[in-house]
Design a protein around this motif. Structure first.
Motif, PDB file in Angstrom:
ATOM      1  N   ALA A 239     -23.556  57.195 -38.145  1.00  0.00           N
ATOM      2  CA  ALA A 239     -22.893  57.948 -37.075  1.00  0.00           C
ATOM      3  C   ALA A 239     -22.162  56.998 -36.134  1.00  0.00           C
ATOM      4  O   ALA A 239     -21.053  57.283 -35.667  1.00  0.00           O
ATOM      5  N   GLY A 240     -22.778  55.859 -35.860  1.00  0.00           N
ATOM      6  CA  GLY A 240     -22.148  54.886 -34.985  1.00  0.00           C
ATOM      7  C   GLY A 240     -20.863  54.324 -35.546  1.00  0.00           C
ATOM      8  O   GLY A 240     -19.849  54.226 -34.841  1.00  0.00           O
ATOM      9  N   HIS A 241     -20.874  53.951 -36.828  1.00  0.00           N
ATOM     10  CA  HIS A 241     -19.668  53.400 -37.435  1.00  0.00           C
ATOM     11  C   HIS A 241     -18.535  54.430 -37.444  1.00  0.00           C
ATOM     12  O   HIS A 241     -17.375  54.105 -37.154  1.00  0.00           O
ATOM     13  N   ALA A 242     -18.861  55.677 -37.789  1.00  0.00           N
ATOM     14  CA  ALA A 242     -17.843  56.724 -37.806  1.00  0.00           C
ATOM     15  C   ALA A 242     -17.263  56.937 -36.419  1.00  0.00           C
ATOM     16  O   ALA A 242     -16.033  57.011 -36.233  1.00  0.00           O
ATOM     17  N   ALA A 243     -18.132  57.049 -35.436  1.00  0.00           N
ATOM     18  CA  ALA A 243     -17.686  57.308 -34.068  1.00  0.00           C
ATOM     19  C   ALA A 243     -16.874  56.142 -33.520  1.00  0.00           C
ATOM     20  O   ALA A 243     -15.866  56.335 -32.819  1.00  0.00           O
ATOM     21  N   TRP A 244     -17.298  54.925 -33.835  1.00  0.00           N
ATOM     22  CA  TRP A 244     -16.565  53.756 -33.348  1.00  0.00           C
ATOM     23  C   TRP A 244     -15.126  53.773 -33.866  1.00  0.00           C
ATOM     24  O   TRP A 244     -14.174  53.606 -33.098  1.00  0.00           O
ATOM     25  N   ALA A 245     -14.953  53.959 -35.167  1.00  0.00           N
ATOM     26  CA  ALA A 245     -13.605  53.966 -35.737  1.00  0.00           C
ATOM     27  C   ALA A 245     -12.761  55.083 -35.138  1.00  0.00           C
ATOM     28  O   ALA A 245     -11.575  54.889 -34.814  1.00  0.00           O
ATOM     29  N   LEU A 246     -13.354  56.259 -34.961  1.00  0.00           N
ATOM     30  CA  LEU A 246     -12.622  57.371 -34.368  1.00  0.00           C
ATOM     31  C   LEU A 246     -12.215  57.053 -32.934  1.00  0.00           C
ATOM     32  O   LEU A 246     -11.105  57.393 -32.497  1.00  0.00           O
ATOM     33  N   GLY A 247     -13.091  56.404 -32.189  1.00  0.00           N
ATOM     34  CA  GLY A 247     -12.778  56.082 -30.802  1.00  0.00           C
ATOM     35  C   GLY A 247     -11.632  55.098 -30.669  1.00  0.00           C
ATOM     36  O   GLY A 247     -10.739  55.272 -29.832  1.00  0.00           O
TER      37      GLY A 247
END
Length: 392
Positions: A239-247
């Motif tokens: 979840a962190g990796h996905a959210a980071w890239a989206l941010g």
């Protein structure tokens, strides 16, 4: 220390916008997050917010975690990366350490524990009375520049042999080490994410009591009641990796949108905003970004609801989580590439948000956790070629 209400976690991150913007350059020069940002993460309650309640956290839902990480990465890639390094590290240690280790690490420090490191088992722990003699070298220990404790993945060794938990699956453990027992070899001279303090480090024959170790793939919490605590470190990290890239991608889309009205390319009398090709590109990439975000939220909330109802976190659900993270990362990279291209020379000005975000996205998306192998492993589960892949 009083924990922030779960609903306020995102607000705590948003409240740091001005500080993070002003300190982003300092973090890059220091090659680790600036002390002012770290101090405010503690002052706001953000640093410990993802922890189980006994460790000073509020146990936010996956939606709250994802939106908070998107916000942090939107502000600055290094700030967001530290968010997906320090927060899950302390979350996992607080959830899964035995009671004596929890008391030593968390209780003895009034839950003021910043933790980073590398969880892949690059070390070997020779089993001995009461614990392990640990040796090994780890690369890219994200967030270790300001961490009091360092996580280090390792393989336990019994009488010179690797310990196995099942056929073909070795026992993978995580040691939690006080900073003073770790030798940092640094090596953090990189293209992007310069402000994350992701140092290389090693330990040589250091005794680690069993109470300061826990299984890497543990999903049986000793503390905490949220579904996330029963899903383990891998889904939280995904979840962190996905959210980071989206941010990071959203920051570039937003900055290009703000730039477009006043941006004129050489020999072109029309502003960027008035060009139909830009309008079409903005519509397409904004829609792609929104679709990727919704996929991530759907995958993680579906798995979260299943676990909350008492169901198992099946290999199929875990495959869904990891594919969503890989897809979001690929989509974010495409959005960032488009934004960089249409911004022209504004995107190459050293120190600008666009320039820094572009370097960050192409550094962070090199991580093995969201590589094509992960998507292939997940697809093989969907197809019935394999029953499970423990690393998902």
């Amino acid at each position: 220390m009083t924990a922030a209400p779960a609903a306020a976690v995102l607000g705590r991150a948003r409240g740091m916008r001005d500080l993070v913007r002003s300190q982003a350059g300092d973090s890059e020069r220091l090659r680790t997050l600036s002390p002012a940002i770290v101090d405010q993460m503690w002052a706001s309650g953000l640093m410990s917010a993802f922890n189980p309640v006994p460790a000073g956290g509020v146990e936010p839902s996956f939606t709250e975690m994802i939106e908070t990480w998107i916000e942090m990465a939107w502000q600055d890639g290094s700030f967001g990366w530290v968010g997906i390094a320090n927060l899950p590290s302390s979350f996992a240690a607080a959830c899964y350490l035995p009671d004596d280790g929890f008391a030593e690490v968390f209780t003895a420090h009034d839950n003021r524990v910043t933790m980073g490191g590398q969880f892949f088992p690059n070390g070997q722990g020779i089993a001995t009375d009461g614990g392990y003699r640990l040796s090994g070298s780890w690369s890219f220990g994200s967030g270790t520049g300001h961490s009091q404790f360092v996580a280090a993945g390792f393989l336990p060794m019994d009488d010179g042999e690797i310990r196995w938990v099942s056929d073909g699956v070795p026992d993978m453990q995580v040691a939690v080490l006080p900073r003073e027992e770790v030798t940092f070899t640094d090596g953090w001279y990189v293209q992007g994410l310069k402000g994350t303090g992701s140092y290389d480090y090693r330990v040589d024959d250091v005794f680690v009591p069993a109470g300061r170790t826990f299984p890497l793939f543990c999903r049986t919490p000793r503390r905490g009641a949220s579904p996330a605590t029963r899903m383990g470190l891998m889904p939280v990290t995904a979840a962190g990796h996905a959210a980071w890239a989206l941010g990071v991608a959203k920051s570039m889309l937003d900055d290009v949108g703000a730039l477009a009205a006043t941006k004129f390319r050489m020999s072109d009398m029309a502003s960027l905003a008035s060009r139909p090709t830009f309008q079409k590109g903005l519509a397409h990439h904004t829609a792609a970004w929104r679709a990727a975000r919704l996929l991530v939220l759907d995958a993680f909330t579906t798995a979260e609801a299943a676990v909350d109802s008492g169901a198992d976190l099946t290999p199929m659900l875990r495959a869904d989580l990891r594919v969503a993270a890989v897809y979001a990362t690929d989509t974010a990279r495409q959005c960032a590439e488009w934004a960089h291209l249409v911004a022209g020379t504004d995107a190459i000005r050293e120190g600008s948000r666009l320039e820094r975000a572009f370097r960050d996205i192409y550094t962070g998306t090199q991580h093995a956790f969201i590589s094509e192998k992960v998507a292939i492993d997940a697809a093989q589960i969907w197809l019935g070629i394999i029953e499970d892949q423990p690393g998902l």
